[in-house]
Design a protein around this motif. Sequence first.
Motif, PDB file in Angstrom:
ATOM      1  N   PHE A 143       0.769  -1.010   0.228  1.00 60.39           N
ATOM      2  CA  PHE A 143      -0.075  -0.231  -0.472  1.00 60.39           C
ATOM      3  C   PHE A 143       0.789   1.390  -0.246  1.00 60.39           C
ATOM      4  CE2 PHE A 143      -3.237  -2.566   1.634  1.00 60.39           C
ATOM      5  CZ  PHE A 143      -4.438  -2.628   0.485  1.00 60.39           C
ATOM      6  N   GLU A 144       1.950   1.067   0.890  1.00 55.44           N
ATOM      7  CA  GLU A 144       2.783   2.636   0.909  1.00 55.44           C
ATOM      8  C   GLU A 144       3.261   3.046  -0.559  1.00 55.44           C
ATOM      9  OE1 GLU A 144       4.079   5.289   1.921  1.00 55.44           O
ATOM     10  OE2 GLU A 144       3.518   4.335   2.914  1.00 55.44           O
ATOM     11  N   LEU A 145       3.775   1.567  -1.590  1.00 50.77           N
ATOM     12  CA  LEU A 145       3.942   1.291  -2.931  1.00 50.77           C
ATOM     13  C   LEU A 145       3.300   1.795  -3.204  1.00 50.77           C
ATOM     14  CD1 LEU A 145       6.077  -1.641  -2.934  1.00 50.77           C
ATOM     15  CD2 LEU A 145       7.386   0.683  -3.475  1.00 50.77           C
ATOM     16  N   CYS A 146       2.182   1.578  -3.836  1.00 46.38           N
ATOM     17  CA  CYS A 146       0.869   2.546  -4.742  1.00 46.38           C
ATOM     18  C   CYS A 146       0.960   3.803  -3.579  1.00 46.38           C
ATOM     19  CB  CYS A 146      -0.183   2.075  -3.435  1.00 46.38           C
ATOM     20  SG  CYS A 146      -0.545   0.663  -4.566  1.00 46.38           S
ATOM     21  N   ASN A 147       1.046   4.564  -2.700  1.00 47.35           N
ATOM     22  CA  ASN A 147       0.627   5.937  -2.298  1.00 47.35           C
ATOM     23  C   ASN A 147       1.362   6.295  -2.849  1.00 47.35           C
ATOM     24  OD1 ASN A 147      -0.739   7.812  -0.627  1.00 47.35           O
ATOM     25  ND2 ASN A 147       1.220   7.893   0.691  1.00 47.35           N
ATOM     26  N   SER A 148       2.984   6.143  -2.874  1.00 47.22           N
ATOM     27  CA  SER A 148       4.045   6.984  -3.634  1.00 47.22           C
ATOM     28  C   SER A 148       4.190   6.759  -4.834  1.00 47.22           C
ATOM     29  CB  SER A 148       5.210   5.889  -3.302  1.00 47.22           C
ATOM     30  OG  SER A 148       6.087   6.000  -1.643  1.00 47.22           O
TER      31      SER A 148
ATOM     32  N   GLY B  92      -4.491   7.810  -0.253  1.00 42.82           N
ATOM     33  CA  GLY B  92      -3.284   6.926  -0.692  1.00 42.82           C
ATOM     34  C   GLY B  92      -2.824   6.879   0.714  1.00 42.82           C
ATOM     35  N   SER B  93      -2.804   7.421   1.626  1.00 44.80           N
ATOM     36  CA  SER B  93      -2.391   7.548   2.914  1.00 44.80           C
ATOM     37  C   SER B  93      -3.210   6.798   3.895  1.00 44.80           C
ATOM     38  CB  SER B  93      -2.203   8.720   3.621  1.00 44.80           C
ATOM     39  OG  SER B  93      -1.759   8.681   4.609  1.00 44.80           O
ATOM     40  N   ALA B  94      -4.807   7.281   3.602  1.00 42.57           N
ATOM     41  CA  ALA B  94      -5.347   6.670   3.921  1.00 42.57           C
ATOM     42  C   ALA B  94      -5.356   4.968   4.499  1.00 42.57           C
ATOM     43  CB  ALA B  94      -7.030   7.023   4.328  1.00 42.57           C
ATOM     44  N   ALA B  95      -5.431   4.013   2.896  1.00 39.77           N
ATOM     45  CA  ALA B  95      -4.602   3.441   3.249  1.00 39.77           C
ATOM     46  C   ALA B  95      -4.252   2.345   2.997  1.00 39.77           C
ATOM     47  CB  ALA B  95      -4.612   3.163   0.740  1.00 39.77           C
ATOM     48  N   VAL B  96      -2.903   3.459   3.579  1.00 38.05           N
ATOM     49  CA  VAL B  96      -1.954   2.822   4.031  1.00 38.05           C
ATOM     50  C   VAL B  96      -2.204   2.448   5.962  1.00 38.05           C
ATOM     51  CG1 VAL B  96       1.000   3.377   4.858  1.00 38.05           C
ATOM     52  CG2 VAL B  96      -0.010   3.700   2.475  1.00 38.05           C
ATOM     53  N   GLY B  97      -2.623   3.715   6.269  1.00 39.84           N
ATOM     54  CA  GLY B  97      -3.454   3.917   8.007  1.00 39.84           C
ATOM     55  C   GLY B  97      -4.339   2.384   7.823  1.00 39.84           C
ATOM     56  N   VAL B  98      -5.192   1.878   6.868  1.00 38.38           N
ATOM     57  CA  VAL B  98      -6.344   0.836   7.220  1.00 38.38           C
ATOM     58  C   VAL B  98      -4.785  -0.536   7.620  1.00 38.38           C
ATOM     59  CG1 VAL B  98      -7.756   0.184   6.079  1.00 38.38           C
ATOM     60  CG2 VAL B  98      -8.409   2.433   6.344  1.00 38.38           C
ATOM     61  N   ALA B  99      -3.901   0.071   6.624  1.00 37.77           N
ATOM     62  CA  ALA B  99      -3.478  -1.324   6.237  1.00 37.77           C
ATOM     63  C   ALA B  99      -2.896  -1.478   7.387  1.00 37.77           C
ATOM     64  CB  ALA B  99      -2.212  -1.508   5.225  1.00 37.77           C
TER      65      ALA B  99
END
Length: 121
Positions: A71-76, A100-107
Amino acid sequence: MPIKKFIETDVAHFFQASGYTMQGLIATYRSEIAFRQEVVLIPVILLVAWFFFGFPSALLLTGMWLIVCAFELCNSAIENIADLVMPENNDFIKRAKDAGSAAVGVAIVANVLAWLYMMYQ
């Protein structure tokens, strides 16, 4: 499919795609501090998970952390494209970056829940 065509196309594509994967990992590691922090935690997670939990649980916890990294790669990627398309402040770009940041947070929250479940089962 003839073996020669398979080697020329599918196998070649596999190695080409693997090269792109490595380039993406290296570029993101060099440019994104959050990704570096998540990668640095992988050995810690591996040691703790494999030491305190059995094989299936440790495998699950390790995989969960790799999902955070994905997810961090996708956010970047979202942030890089957004900055290229519109470097100045824009509400739509901000929402895309925030999502994108929220996706990382949820993960990460999912990881915390998985760890809590494994510790208290």
